[in-house]
Design a protein around this motif. Structure first.
Motif, PDB file in Angstrom:
ATOM      1  N   MET A   1      11.828  18.305  -6.511  1.00 30.62           N
ATOM      2  CA  MET A   1      10.810  17.607  -7.287  1.00 30.62           C
ATOM      3  C   MET A   1      10.572  16.206  -6.727  1.00 30.62           C
ATOM      4  O   MET A   1       9.443  15.702  -6.730  1.00 30.62           O
ATOM      5  N   LEU A   2      11.628  15.565  -6.241  1.00 34.60           N
ATOM      6  CA  LEU A   2      11.471  14.250  -5.620  1.00 34.60           C
ATOM      7  C   LEU A   2      10.551  14.334  -4.411  1.00 34.60           C
ATOM      8  O   LEU A   2       9.689  13.472  -4.212  1.00 34.60           O
ATOM      9  N   LEU A   3      10.715  15.372  -3.596  1.00 28.63           N
ATOM     10  CA  LEU A   3       9.871  15.530  -2.412  1.00 28.63           C
ATOM     11  C   LEU A   3       8.411  15.686  -2.804  1.00 28.63           C
ATOM     12  O   LEU A   3       7.513  15.179  -2.123  1.00 28.63           O
ATOM     13  N   SER A   4       8.173  16.379  -3.901  1.00 33.18           N
ATOM     14  CA  SER A   4       6.805  16.517  -4.391  1.00 33.18           C
ATOM     15  C   SER A   4       6.243  15.164  -4.818  1.00 33.18           C
ATOM     16  O   SER A   4       5.092  14.817  -4.508  1.00 33.18           O
ATOM     17  N   ALA A   5       7.075  14.372  -5.504  1.00 35.57           N
ATOM     18  CA  ALA A   5       6.623  13.067  -5.989  1.00 35.57           C
ATOM     19  C   ALA A   5       6.321  12.109  -4.839  1.00 35.57           C
ATOM     20  O   ALA A   5       5.376  11.308  -4.915  1.00 35.57           O
ATOM     21  N   VAL A   6       7.101  12.161  -3.785  1.00 38.03           N
ATOM     22  CA  VAL A   6       6.905  11.275  -2.635  1.00 38.03           C
ATOM     23  C   VAL A   6       5.510  11.449  -2.035  1.00 38.03           C
ATOM     24  O   VAL A   6       4.908  10.497  -1.512  1.00 38.03           O
ATOM     25  N   ASN A   7       4.969  12.657  -2.127  1.00 37.92           N
ATOM     26  CA  ASN A   7       3.655  12.944  -1.532  1.00 37.92           C
ATOM     27  C   ASN A   7       2.492  12.722  -2.490  1.00 37.92           C
ATOM     28  O   ASN A   7       1.343  13.010  -2.148  1.00 37.92           O
ATOM     29  N   ASP A   8       2.770  12.178  -3.669  1.00 43.88           N
ATOM     30  CA  ASP A   8       1.709  11.884  -4.628  1.00 43.88           C
ATOM     31  C   ASP A   8       0.790  10.789  -4.055  1.00 43.88           C
ATOM     32  O   ASP A   8       1.270   9.773  -3.542  1.00 43.88           O
ATOM     33  N   PRO A   9      -0.514  10.971  -4.128  1.00 50.25           N
ATOM     34  CA  PRO A   9      -1.441   9.970  -3.561  1.00 50.25           C
ATOM     35  C   PRO A   9      -1.249   8.567  -4.127  1.00 50.25           C
ATOM     36  O   PRO A   9      -1.356   7.567  -3.388  1.00 50.25           O
TER      37      PRO A   9
ATOM     38  N   ILE B   1       1.503   7.266  -5.257  1.00 50.05           N
ATOM     39  CA  ILE B   1       2.756   6.737  -4.690  1.00 50.05           C
ATOM     40  C   ILE B   1       2.505   6.189  -3.289  1.00 50.05           C
ATOM     41  O   ILE B   1       3.022   5.111  -2.921  1.00 50.05           O
ATOM     42  N   LYS B   2       1.727   6.874  -2.515  1.00 48.66           N
ATOM     43  CA  LYS B   2       1.456   6.418  -1.156  1.00 48.66           C
ATOM     44  C   LYS B   2       0.749   5.056  -1.166  1.00 48.66           C
ATOM     45  O   LYS B   2       1.023   4.198  -0.310  1.00 48.66           O
ATOM     46  N   LYS B   3      -0.134   4.851  -2.139  1.00 46.73           N
ATOM     47  CA  LYS B   3      -0.801   3.549  -2.265  1.00 46.73           C
ATOM     48  C   LYS B   3       0.208   2.464  -2.616  1.00 46.73           C
ATOM     49  O   LYS B   3       0.148   1.342  -2.085  1.00 46.73           O
TER      50      LYS B   3
ATOM     51  N   ALA C   1       3.657  -2.263  -1.042  1.00 47.83           N
ATOM     52  CA  ALA C   1       4.992  -2.866  -0.920  1.00 47.83           C
ATOM     53  C   ALA C   1       5.287  -3.322   0.507  1.00 47.83           C
ATOM     54  O   ALA C   1       6.322  -3.952   0.753  1.00 47.83           O
ATOM     55  N   GLY C   2       4.398  -3.000   1.440  1.00 41.85           N
ATOM     56  CA  GLY C   2       4.579  -3.426   2.824  1.00 41.85           C
ATOM     57  C   GLY C   2       5.498  -2.535   3.629  1.00 41.85           C
ATOM     58  O   GLY C   2       5.954  -2.920   4.713  1.00 41.85           O
ATOM     59  N   ALA C   3       5.759  -1.335   3.126  1.00 47.30           N
ATOM     60  CA  ALA C   3       6.637  -0.399   3.831  1.00 47.30           C
ATOM     61  C   ALA C   3       5.811   0.586   4.655  1.00 47.30           C
ATOM     62  O   ALA C   3       4.640   0.857   4.343  1.00 47.30           O
ATOM     63  N   GLY C   4       6.432   1.098   5.685  1.00 45.88           N
ATOM     64  CA  GLY C   4       5.737   2.041   6.558  1.00 45.88           C
ATOM     65  C   GLY C   4       5.704   3.453   6.019  1.00 45.88           C
ATOM     66  O   GLY C   4       5.126   4.343   6.641  1.00 45.88           O
ATOM     67  N   GLY C   5       6.340   3.682   4.876  1.00 48.78           N
ATOM     68  CA  GLY C   5       6.373   5.016   4.292  1.00 48.78           C
ATOM     69  C   GLY C   5       7.651   5.199   3.496  1.00 48.78           C
ATOM     70  O   GLY C   5       8.445   4.260   3.340  1.00 48.78           O
ATOM     71  N   ILE C   6       7.834   6.395   2.970  1.00 49.10           N
ATOM     72  CA  ILE C   6       9.079   6.744   2.287  1.00 49.10           C
ATOM     73  C   ILE C   6       9.810   7.769   3.133  1.00 49.10           C
ATOM     74  O   ILE C   6       9.230   8.790   3.535  1.00 49.10           O
ATOM     75  N   ASN C   7      11.064   7.510   3.396  1.00 50.99           N
ATOM     76  CA  ASN C   7      11.893   8.390   4.202  1.00 50.99           C
ATOM     77  C   ASN C   7      12.983   8.978   3.313  1.00 50.99           C
ATOM     78  O   ASN C   7      13.839   8.257   2.810  1.00 50.99           O
ATOM     79  N   VAL C   8      12.934  10.288   3.080  1.00 50.45           N
ATOM     80  CA  VAL C   8      13.963  10.967   2.297  1.00 50.45           C
ATOM     81  C   VAL C   8      14.932  11.642   3.258  1.00 50.45           C
ATOM     82  O   VAL C   8      14.522  12.335   4.205  1.00 50.45           O
ATOM     83  N   ALA C   9      16.218  11.438   3.035  1.00 53.61           N
ATOM     84  CA  ALA C   9      17.252  12.069   3.863  1.00 53.61           C
ATOM     85  C   ALA C   9      18.326  12.643   2.962  1.00 53.61           C
ATOM     86  O   ALA C   9      18.524  12.183   1.834  1.00 53.61           O
TER      87      ALA C   9
END
Length: 625
Positions: free
Chosen positions: A269-277, A279-281, A286-294
């Motif tokens: 479910m977290l992976l789904s949330a990370v790709n929410d439009p 969230i990307k905005k 926040a000045g980050a290049g993206g979200i990296n899940v590991a």
């Protein structure tokens, strides 16, 4: 005599781990190796299983001078009681994992969740047929409900046997019936062991050991197998894909979130949330290049198998991942999560968040997950990580450079699919001696042993001997970092295995999942045995837990042996205080169930033991050495 203090080179074989251990020392952060040293020397009574504290007439310690506890229990009974409770806890852990998946499938069937769905409808139908659920005229939702309700019955004792016993070769089922160890219900046999080991109940060591085997079979062919198959139904059956591993998968310019534990319910479910439009905005703002899940440990294995999410590390790497200083959020569910992670996270900006009511951690934040709120809670957690990114102290960030590529996703469906849909080509390769046998290398890390040394060395020795390796759990990270999970590593294998791997474009070490997914290995063994018309104990196969530590690993080992699979352990369980129990484990079980344990910390000697076993089984089948 005091032991010599181990150097960092003695602790681990990996450069990224050594780098972080040095950083921990510089930052004044305590690690698992520090605490192990503080605890030494260990109590010899506890190590041998000769301590009993099951009642307040004690606690008792059994010795040659004091051979019986207050109640009269001798060394054999004390050790057998302790081991019975040890594996009962392990079986309960994996089976409770399976229960969570069944509850989610049940909610899907009842229309109580919109956050989860059946992704593999074909597998749902296949599983229904296997466990005796009528699928005709049922919608997918109705079938999900019927399958879940059948599996719920497996946890009790209303059925005569577990649904997945349909997979077990008839010869093996007949043997279990003769010995009285056919599992009757997942929870029933665990609860009965707790009863049996109460003072004044079962006081025969051999009886306790056989019933330990029964409850563990309920884990392997019940709770764990349910966990594996229902995970595939809900989240998708894994297929081969690329992945990456080691601490180098963390990113200096991205928001790093680690998922840790064992259940895919939260991480998917977290992976789904990370790709929410939206969230990307917010990430961009926040000045980050993206979200990296590991991933870490078996939750990491779950999302690696299905989604190709990179793995940061295994059990002994969990603290070290936080010590990089680059982790915004570590999200945990349950099992194998060291309580120390809360303290390590407090040394940096990392937020440690638990999600399961059955796994709370003192000092941690808690965000409860269930099938009715999973999507909203996942979004909340991602936003916590985004907000925390601004608190990162870049001066304290040190991420080891580079990562290693690996190949993952070898579910049984994928393995058989690569062979044309049947086990025939694999059987022919085994008959021809190209693949002399197969070994499942599974499980944990133990700080008593040099981190990942036994895992990787054993695998390298086995593939040289044309023995295919299947890997799960924390051993996966070891094999991946060693480069053994890419097709090019077939060059390290013997000529027969090398040819097979090259023809199929697969590595000689196949990743089959998390530790509950050892049930995939059991199932594959049953497929081969049924195709050949033999018992599992007749196959040229073995299992190994080279660096194990947990109750779950002991339960896995015992269900493997009770299923007929010779099993190597790198360290002994706490049973050596009983000659009866030790002899049963190392030899007596061979006469009863056709397999036994071997204990050997040296990977070269372990490889020789396993190779000799496979040779014996090949000759018995008329296949030569």
């Amino acid at each position: 005599m005091a032991k010599d203090k181990r150097t960092i080179d003695d602790l681990t074989i990996w450069d990224d781990a050594k780098m972080m251990i040095r950083k921990a020392q510089k930052d004044g952060v305590e690690t698992v190796w520090d605490r192990l040293e503080q605890q030494e020397p260990h109590c010899p009574f506890c190590e041998k299983g000769l301590t009993c504290k099951k009642c307040v007439m004690g606690p008792c310690r059994i010795s040659s001078k004091k051979p019986r506890g207050v109640c009269g229990a001798d060394a054999d009974l004390t050790v057998a009681r302790n081991f019975g409770r040890f594996v009962a806890a392990g079986a309960a852990s994996h089976s409770d994992h399976g229960r969570d998946l069944v509850e989610t499938l049940h909610a899907i069937g009842r229309g109580q969740t919109s956050d989860y769905e059946v992704r593999d409808q074909a597998k749902l139908k296949r599983i229904a047929q296997e466990i005796g659920v009528e699928a005709a005229d049922k919608s997918i939702q109705e079938l999900a409900l019927a399958v879940a309700e059948s599996m719920i019955q497996d946890f009790g004792f209303q059925h005569n046997h577990l649904g997945f016993l349909s997979r077990v070769p008839q010869k093996r089922k007949d043997l279990w019936k003769k010995l009285g160890i056919t599992p009757r219900g997942i929870d029933r046999d665990i609860v009965e062991m707790m009863h049996r080991t109460h003072m004044g109940v079962d006081s025969d060591a051999v009886s306790l050991c056989l019933n330990s085997a029964r409850l563990c079979l309920g884990d392997g062919w019940g709770g764990s197998m349910i966990g594996t198959e229902v995970s595939d139904i809900i989240f998708g059956t894994p297929t081969p894909r690329a992945g990456k591993v080691n601490l180098g998968v963390l990113k200096t310019d991205q928001i790093n979130i680690l998922v840790h534990g064992h259940s895919p319910i939260v991480s998917e479910m977290l992976l789904s949330a990370v790709n929410d439009p939206e969230i990307k905005k917010e990430v961009q703002a926040a000045g980050a290049g993206g979200i990296n899940v590991a991933g870490l440990c078996c939750t990491g294995n779950e999302v690696l198998m299905r989604q190709g999410i990179p793995m940061a590390g295994n059990h002994l790497m969990t603290e070290l991942a936080i010590i990089t200083g680059a982790v915004e959020l570590i999200l945990v569910d349950y099992q194998c999560i060291m309580p120390s992670l809360v303290q390590v996270a407090d040394c940096y900006h990392t937020r440690f968040v638990s999600t399961s009511d059955k796994a709370r951690f003192t000092g941690a934040e808690h965000v409860e997950f269930n099938y009715t709120n999973a999507r909203s809670q996942a979004l909340k957690l991602v936003r916590m990580a985004i907000e925390n990114y601004g608190r990162r102290n870049q001066a304290r960030v040190d991420i080891p450079q580079g990562s290693v590529e690996l190949m993952t996703g070898f579910s049984n469906e994928a393995i058989l699919g690569a062979l044309g849909g049947t086990p025939g080509p694999l059987i022919e390769a085994i008959k021809a001696g190209q693949v002399r046998g197969a070994v499942g290398i599974v499980g944990c890390n133990n700080p008593k042993l040099k981190h990942d040394y036994v895992h990787t060395t054993l695998a390298e020795e086995l593939i040289k001997k044309d023995i295919l390796v299947l890997v799960t759990g924390c051993a996966t990270v070891a094999m991946g970092k060693a480069g053994l999970m890419m097709p090019a590593s077939a060059d390290k294998a013997g000529q027969g295995l090398k040819a097979v791997c090259q023809s199929l474009s697969i590595p000689p070490v196949l990743h089959v999942g998390s530790c509950v997914d050892n049930s995939r290995i059991l199932h594959l063994c049953s497929v081969l045995a049924n195709a050949l018309g033999v018992d599992i104990s007749d196959l040229p196969v073995a299992a190994s837990a080279p660096e194990w530590y947990s109750e779950k690993a002991a339960a896995i080992g015992l269900y493997a042996v009770a299923s007929g699979v010779y099993t190597h352990l790198g360290l002994p369980p706490n049973i050596t205080g009983s000659e009866t129990v030790t002899n049963l484990a190392l030899g007596g079980l061979e006469e009863l169930v056709g397999a036994c344990f071997a204990v050997e910390p040296d990977p070269f000697k372990a490889a020789q033991l396993i190779d000799a076993r496979i040779s014996v089984k090949r000759k018995a089948l008329g296949l030569g050495d």
